[in-house]
Design a protein around this motif. Structure first.
Motif, PDB file in Angstrom:
ATOM      1  N   GLU A 210       0.809  -1.221   0.000  1.00 27.02           N
ATOM      2  CA  GLU A 210       0.000   0.000   0.000  1.00 27.02           C
ATOM      3  C   GLU A 210       0.843   1.272   0.000  1.00 27.02           C
ATOM      4  N   PHE A 211       2.072   1.200   0.494  1.00 27.36           N
ATOM      5  CA  PHE A 211       2.913   2.399   0.565  1.00 27.36           C
ATOM      6  C   PHE A 211       3.319   2.886  -0.825  1.00 27.36           C
ATOM      7  N   LEU A 212       3.236   2.025  -1.821  1.00 25.54           N
ATOM      8  CA  LEU A 212       3.554   2.455  -3.182  1.00 25.54           C
ATOM      9  C   LEU A 212       2.575   3.515  -3.686  1.00 25.54           C
ATOM     10  N   ASN A 213       1.392   3.557  -3.094  1.00 27.32           N
ATOM     11  CA  ASN A 213       0.401   4.526  -3.552  1.00 27.32           C
ATOM     12  C   ASN A 213       0.706   5.952  -3.090  1.00 27.32           C
ATOM     13  N   GLY A 254     -16.911  -0.615  -1.810  1.00 27.11           N
ATOM     14  CA  GLY A 254     -15.573  -1.106  -1.531  1.00 27.11           C
ATOM     15  C   GLY A 254     -15.205  -0.952  -0.066  1.00 27.11           C
ATOM     16  N   PRO A 255     -13.962  -1.205   0.261  1.00 25.92           N
ATOM     17  CA  PRO A 255     -13.531  -1.129   1.664  1.00 25.92           C
ATOM     18  C   PRO A 255     -13.107   0.277   2.090  1.00 25.92           C
ATOM     19  N   TYR A 256     -13.442   1.271   1.291  1.00 23.63           N
ATOM     20  CA  TYR A 256     -12.930   2.620   1.531  1.00 23.63           C
ATOM     21  C   TYR A 256     -13.850   3.417   2.459  1.00 23.63           C
ATOM     22  N   PRO A 257     -13.282   4.163   3.408  1.00 24.22           N
ATOM     23  CA  PRO A 257     -14.110   4.968   4.315  1.00 24.22           C
ATOM     24  C   PRO A 257     -14.662   6.207   3.618  1.00 24.22           C
ATOM     25  N   LEU A 258     -15.671   6.831   4.238  1.00 23.70           N
ATOM     26  CA  LEU A 258     -16.292   8.017   3.669  1.00 23.70           C
ATOM     27  C   LEU A 258     -15.361   9.220   3.700  1.00 23.70           C
ATOM     28  N   SER A 259     -14.622   9.365   4.785  1.00 29.09           N
ATOM     29  CA  SER A 259     -13.785  10.547   4.963  1.00 29.09           C
ATOM     30  C   SER A 259     -12.582  10.529   4.024  1.00 29.09           C
ATOM     31  N   VAL A 261     -10.057  12.476   4.627  1.00 27.82           N
ATOM     32  CA  VAL A 261      -8.916  12.800   5.484  1.00 27.82           C
ATOM     33  C   VAL A 261      -8.778  11.682   6.503  1.00 27.82           C
ATOM     34  N   GLY A 262      -7.600  11.579   7.115  1.00 27.57           N
ATOM     35  CA  GLY A 262      -7.367  10.533   8.095  1.00 27.57           C
ATOM     36  C   GLY A 262      -8.180  10.747   9.355  1.00 27.57           C
ATOM     37  N   ASN A 270      -8.111   6.739   3.745  1.00 30.59           N
ATOM     38  CA  ASN A 270      -7.943   7.115   2.344  1.00 30.59           C
ATOM     39  C   ASN A 270      -6.701   7.962   2.115  1.00 30.59           C
ATOM     40  N   MET A 271      -6.103   8.435   3.212  1.00 28.10           N
ATOM     41  CA  MET A 271      -4.986   9.369   3.109  1.00 28.10           C
ATOM     42  C   MET A 271      -3.628   8.741   3.336  1.00 28.10           C
ATOM     43  N   ALA A 272      -3.526   7.867   4.294  1.00 27.11           N
ATOM     44  CA  ALA A 272      -2.215   7.369   4.699  1.00 27.11           C
ATOM     45  C   ALA A 272      -2.271   5.852   4.888  1.00 27.11           C
ATOM     46  N   PRO A 273      -1.898   5.088   3.842  1.00 27.21           N
ATOM     47  CA  PRO A 273      -1.467   5.527   2.512  1.00 27.21           C
ATOM     48  C   PRO A 273      -2.669   5.937   1.652  1.00 27.21           C
ATOM     49  N   PRO A 274      -2.424   6.708   0.603  1.00 27.72           N
ATOM     50  CA  PRO A 274      -3.510   7.107  -0.289  1.00 27.72           C
ATOM     51  C   PRO A 274      -4.125   5.892  -0.982  1.00 27.72           C
ATOM     52  N   THR A 275      -5.403   6.016  -1.309  1.00 23.64           N
ATOM     53  CA  THR A 275      -6.126   4.924  -1.962  1.00 23.64           C
ATOM     54  C   THR A 275      -6.641   5.363  -3.333  1.00 23.64           C
ATOM     55  N   LEU A 276      -7.195   4.398  -4.047  1.00 24.89           N
ATOM     56  CA  LEU A 276      -7.818   4.703  -5.332  1.00 24.89           C
ATOM     57  C   LEU A 276      -8.993   5.665  -5.154  1.00 24.89           C
ATOM     58  N   ALA A 277      -9.683   5.568  -4.010  1.00 24.75           N
ATOM     59  CA  ALA A 277     -10.788   6.488  -3.737  1.00 24.75           C
ATOM     60  C   ALA A 277     -10.287   7.926  -3.647  1.00 24.75           C
ATOM     61  N   LEU A 278      -9.143   8.122  -3.033  1.00 21.65           N
ATOM     62  CA  LEU A 278      -8.583   9.475  -2.944  1.00 21.65           C
ATOM     63  C   LEU A 278      -8.157   9.968  -4.320  1.00 21.65           C
TER      64      LEU A 278
END
Length: 462
Positions: A210-213, A254-259, A261-262, A270-278
């Motif tokens: 995930e850190f590659l993102n 998906g598994p991504y949160p609404l926020s 920001v962290g 979604n921020m740390a590490p960044p995701t596709l949603a971000l």
């Protein structure tokens, strides 16, 4: 030059909207931090700093408009492309990379190094005196958190030359036999990388991938700035619609949160590490601000409006670095004066918000007045003044500059995680796979900054 003189001397070819976006994005982040901070004092006198979005989860949807860091990185890509191309026309190939790094990092690293020096010295004095407790101990950790942005931005600058060359190669027509990407090839590869990382992370459970993102997501948004510099973002409504729809679907299914920001204690951010949603969120924001370009740009032609943007641009990085210090200073004063701190998100708490923000803005203005001079770029020494000094070989200037910016970005990222607390106790934080202490992070930042300055200052520019 005074701000009025700079505003009057602005060439007609300058993209004023980009300057406004730079200021507006940082200003939105500052305001968001002031608003989200929820400081409380328990019956036992213990002070805690919480997050309004954790207290009121329903407000997390506001981050879809207020999480505007992608806009800043997008604007950075645009400015970096223009700056590098201009420098490339005037500088020998062997020196252009080091000269570019120094030119772009001066207004970023000089105020950052001063900020680190002031807070590092204060933390050391407080720890020796045994006074680092309560809100002060929390502050020593929190004030360093915005440095993550500096570290990521340093990486954007460092990657600009190679990614811009790939972008230019892939935008060439088929007749040249070079590529057929139409300018979108590198962006597509970066997006594919971000998608692959999330598949490996969430579907296959591959650790650490995930850190590659941090690279794929932020570089993809930065790459949009290159496309804007080439006039290729011709259908921003498509970008906005696709990004918004993609983010909504990913969060809904998906598994991504609404926020965006962290959030404290969350398992997935979604921020740390960044995701596709971000990344989709960034696409939607870039498309949205481009849709507003024409009407806003007309207003920027007004002298008074443009002068305000010029003034704000001259102090924006200093204000960003010190805004959390100001906010925590306001809360410290309220606690010292025994002013009641209402429970977050209650009626009395909201009534107190305008006063706290006004006080934080006033204290930030004082700090900006004290430190704004460090945001002005240093004047490059006259060639005659350095004629007798040995000039660094062009063969090594690029690698030396790359090493310098790498040390600096690792240093500020490490410091954003460990903070200024526990300088004498060996407190560490995990930076990807390495434990970093505050003294080590400060040392890497200083060495990296000095290396970039030393190498870049001797790069000849025609």
């Amino acid at each position: 030059m005074r701000a009025a003189d700079l505003a009057a001397a602005t060439p007609q070819t300058r993209d004023r909207y980009v300057d406004l976006l730079r200021v507006a994005s940082l200003g939105t982040v500052v305001l968001g931090h002031w608003l989200m901070a929820a400081v409380t004092r328990g019956d036992d006198g213990r002070v805690e700093v919480g997050n309004l979005l954790a207290v009121q989860p329903g407000l997390q949807v506001l981050t879809w408009a207020l999480q505007v860091m992608p806009v800043f990185f997008y604007v950075g890509g645009f400015s970096h492309a223009l700056s590098y191309r201009s420098l490339r026309r005037r500088t020998p190939d062997t020196h252009v990379y080091s000269a570019f790094l120094r030119a772009r990092l001066q207004r970023l690293l000089r105020p950052t190094v001063v900020f680190i020096g002031v807070w590092g010295a204060a933390a050391l004095v407080l720890q020796l005196a045994g006074d680092a407790h309560g809100l002060l101990d929390v502050s020593l950790r929190l004030v360093a958190q915005p440095l993550w942005f500096i570290g990521i931005y340093l990486a954007m600058v460092a990657f600009t030359p190679p990614l811009l060359k790939l972008h230019e190669r892939w935008r060439s027509p088929r007749s040249n036999g070079v590529g057929t990407g139409g300018g979108w090839g590198v962006f597509g590869v970066l997006v594919a990388g971000a998608v692959s990382v999330d598949v490996l992370r969430f579907a296959l459970g591959v650790p650490y991938v995930e850190f590659l993102n941090f690279a794929f997501v932020w570089l993809a948004i930065h790459q949009l700035g290159f496309l804007r510099a080439d006039g290729r973002l011709t259908k921003p409504y498509v970008l906005a619609a696709a990004g918004l729809a993609g983010a909504a679907l990913l969060v809904a299914y998906g598994p991504y949160p609404l926020s965006m920001v962290g959030m404290p204690g969350e398992r997935i951010s979604n921020m740390a590490p960044p995701t596709l949603a971000l990344l989709c969120h960034g696409l939607w924001l870039v498309g949205a601000v481009e849709l507003l370009r024409a009407p806003v740009a007309r207003r920027l032609e007004r002298p008074r409006v443009w002068r305000a943007v010029v003034v704000a641009n001259g102090i924006s990085m200093t204000a960003f670095l010190w805004h959390l210090s100001a906010m925590l200073g306001v809360y410290g004063a309220l606690l010292a004066l025994d002013v009641p701190l209402p429970e977050p998100a209650t009626g009395p708490w909201w009534a107190q918000v305008p006063v706290r923000i006004a006080l934080a803005a006033a204290l930030t203005a004082v700090l900006v007045a004290a430190f704004r001079s460090f945001e002005r770029p240093a004047v490059k020494p006259d060639r005659s003044a350095t004629e007798g000094s040995p000039r660094r070989s062009g063969a090594y200037s690029g690698p030396a500059a790359a090493l310098g910016v790498t040390l600096a970005l690792l240093g500020v990222l490490g410091l954003s995680m460990v903070g200024f607390g526990g300088l004498l106790e060996g407190r560490t934080a995990l930076l990807i796979a390495v434990h970093v202490s505050a003294p080590a992070a400060v040392g890497m930042t200083l060495v990296g900054w000095l290396l970039v300055e030393r190498v870049g200052v001797h790069a000849p520019v025609n």
